[in-house]
Write an enzyme that holds these catalytic residues in place. Structure first.
Site, PDB file in Angstrom:
ATOM      1  N   HIS A 104       0.856  -1.189   0.000  1.00 55.80           N
ATOM      2  CA  HIS A 104       0.000   0.000   0.000  1.00 55.80           C
ATOM      3  C   HIS A 104       0.890   1.236   0.000  1.00 55.80           C
ATOM      4  CE1 HIS A 104      -2.082   3.217   2.438  1.00 55.80           C
ATOM      5  NE2 HIS A 104      -2.979   3.015   1.488  1.00 55.80           N
ATOM      6  N   HIS A 161       1.664  10.930  -2.175  1.00 59.21           N
ATOM      7  CA  HIS A 161       0.402  10.801  -1.457  1.00 59.21           C
ATOM      8  C   HIS A 161      -0.275  12.165  -1.519  1.00 59.21           C
ATOM      9  CE1 HIS A 161      -1.801   9.052   2.286  1.00 59.21           C
ATOM     10  NE2 HIS A 161      -2.508   8.977   1.187  1.00 59.21           N
TER      11      HIS A 161
END
Length: 580
Positions: A126, A172
């Site tokens: 992830h 991110h």
């Protein structure tokens, strides 16, 4: 052999402790006596018979002779011992306590690899590009390389436009994480994809791009991967291809551009409606970004809105496993379609709700389709969740922060030590079966024990080589104890521990434990060693997790790892495993 360890106490006097070489346990002595005949020397043929009968390993006499020669050479460094063709008791013990010669699990791929991808658990990362926490750490290709070297097969990349709008960065989104160029990540994947395993690498893309940049990404991907890239022949097929046919191939999984744009519109429109659903909004949204100062959220959605009709057909053609947001609620999302397979993503909280209300539908969905689980957004420190709930319901991609820490990550590493650490583990048959009334496995059912695992912890050694003398205690050797237990189905979970062995670098326990198992296929043996402290928290001294059905029977050398899962050079346990 005994060595002295000196510990200074209060600068006034010195305490002396003997570091004793490990002696063979009684079970090792008895096995040697039984199979050697005279109790003094074990010939290659006698050693072969021990491996066959005691360890259930069939080897030829020629292989046994080579192994005896290897043991003697590893154990002795003097020329006068090199021509010996038999083993004495110390040689035999040395073999049993050597993690290279006598490991606890099989190291080869041994499962059927010709079933569709949906039949396998897949080692999944992830936010694979993050070096640390989810808010402010650096983005880099380095953690991607580390993950691939460990056998991870699913790499996640979040794609955002560079602030100038002419290039693609990985980061991110809407956080303070510093970006890395997409091309650097793709090059790293190409170079390291098949270092640890030949089986396919799947790149899951979180796409926040304009159609022009999607076109650019498509060009990058095809140029870099070339013939390694797997192109699906059709967008509609009844089952996914199998890992064996996809060896050394790269697959792309993301939402098709049109569906991505529609999902963005749905999210915007739903935010204006006070609509009650059986799932949270974040169940479907792949965008788990944090609302924080960043250049990457400025005009992206407006650009997408303006160019909605111009989605890239080339980019769409690259997608091997389609993901997307189904219309309706969770029940609709879990419907199995006849001529279509897809990937569905749920947050860890959404999975908990799903299995509470639709557990059978989740299992049925994962028989044909891919279910990916990802950590909840509040795991800022890159911690992880318990993976068993996903595995028990057939979820293939239980996505973890591989740069994280803790017991959940140890379980993940343990699960994928199975099947030769190739990154693909075949799901149990009971998760793939349907009954006459379309009923499937119910993880909540109270099941009877089907088998029993017996574990004996003999002894440990190697800490004095891997740790400083005062690492555990400034004034004396450590007081070690071992914890042994099972992670798996709720009915199988338990943890036991040995007695504490005080002031000893080479503790001997000789304690046996029994674990009845209802679902041995998903049982993971947990092993931890700690140093007991009376007034403080006990010190960590090593851990490993091993899939129960991968355990080799007999007396085995079990290597221990640090908190990150990296194996120590010397620290190990001598244990015995028996499944009855």
């Amino acid at each position: 052999m005994k060595r002295m360890g000196n510990y200074k106490v209060c600068y006034c006097f010195t305490r002396n402790f003997k570091i004793t070489e490990s002696e063979p346990p009684d079970d090792v002595r008895e096995a040697f006596k039984k199979y050697s005949g005279d109790g003094i020397n074990m010939s290659a043929d006698q050693f072969r018979r021990f491996l066959d009968e005691f360890h259930n390993e069939q080897v030829s006499i020629a292989e046994a002779e080579r192994l005896v020669d290897q043991i003697v050479h590893k154990h002795h460094h003097l020329v006068k011992f090199m021509n010996r063709k038999s083993l004495n008791l110390d040689d035999f013990h040395h073999f049993l306590f050597n993690t290279d010669l006598n490991p606890p699990i099989r190291s080869q791929v041994h499962q059927d690899m010709t079933a569709p991808l949906s039949h396998y658990y897949i080692y999944t990362g992830h936010n694979s590009y993050l070096t640390g926490n989810q808010l402010s750490s650096k983005c880099s290709e380095v953690p991607i390389i580390k993950a691939l070297k460990r056998g991870v097969r699913v790499i996640e990349l979040d794609l955002w436009p560079k602030s100038s709008g002419d290039d693609v960065h990985v980061l991110h989104g809407r956080t303070l994480t510093s970006p890395v160029k997409l091309i650097e990540c793709l090059k790293a994947i190409k170079e390291y994809a098949f270092v640890a395993s030949p089986y396919p690498v799947i790149i899951t893309l979180e796409d926040h791009l304009t159609p022009d940049l999607q076109e650019k990404v498509a060009e990058m991907i095809t140029d870099i991967f070339g013939s390694m890239l797997y192109y699906p022949e059709s967008t509609k097929f009844e089952e996914l291809p199998n890992p064996e046919s996809l060896k050394h191939r790269i697959l792309i999984s993301t939402k098709p551009p049109k569906e991505y744009l529609e999902s963005k519109d749905d999210e915007r429109s739903s935010s204006h409606k006070n609509k009650v659903s059986d799932v949270d909004d974040d169940t479907w949204s792949e965008d788990r970004s944090y609302k924080s100062g960043s250049d990457y959220d400025v005009d992206t959605e407006e650009l997408l809105k303006d160019k909605k009709s111009c989605s890239s057909p080339v980019y769409k053609r690259l997608i091997a496993i389609h993901a997307g947001k189904p219309k309706g609620g969770l029940k609709d999302a879990l419907k199995v379609e006849k001529d279509k397979v897809r990937r569905l993503s749920l947050s860890e909280q959404a999975l908990e709700k799903a299995v509470e209300n639709h557990g059978q539908d989740v299992v049925r969905f994962t028989q044909k389709n891919i279910l990916r689980i990802y950590p909840k957004g509040t795991r800022i420190t890159s911690s992880n969740y318990k993976p068993l709930i996903g595995w028990l319901h057939g979820a293939q991609m239980v996505a973890f922060n591989m740069q994280g820490y803790g017991r959940s990550l140890w379980l993940m590493q343990g699960m994928f030590r199975a099947n030769g650490s190739c990154g693909y583990v075949k799901k149990p048959d009971f998760l793939m079966r349907c009954g006459p009334k379309n009923e499937v496995f119910n993880p909540k059912a109270k099941l009877p024990a089907r088998t029993t695992l017996k574990v004996k912890v003999y002894m440990g050694d190697g800490w004095h080589l891997d740790f400083k003398k005062t690492h555990f205690d400034k004034y004396s050797p450590p007081d070690f104890y071992t914890k042994v237990g099972i992670a798996g189905a709720s009915v199988d979970k338990q943890m036991k521990r040995t007695k504490i062995k005080e002031d000893n670098w080479t503790p001997v326990w000789n304690e046996e434990f029994t674990f009845p198992l209802a679902v041995p296929e998903l049982a993971i043996l947990r092993i931890e060693v700690h140093d007991y402290n009376m007034s403080e928290k006990d010190d960590f001294a090593g851990q490993i997790c091993l899939p129960v059905l991968e355990l080799k029977p007999g007396i085995r050398a079990v290597p221990l790892c640090n908190r990150k899962g990296v194996q120590y050079t010397s620290t190990r346990l001598l244990m015995r495993f028996e499944i009855i």
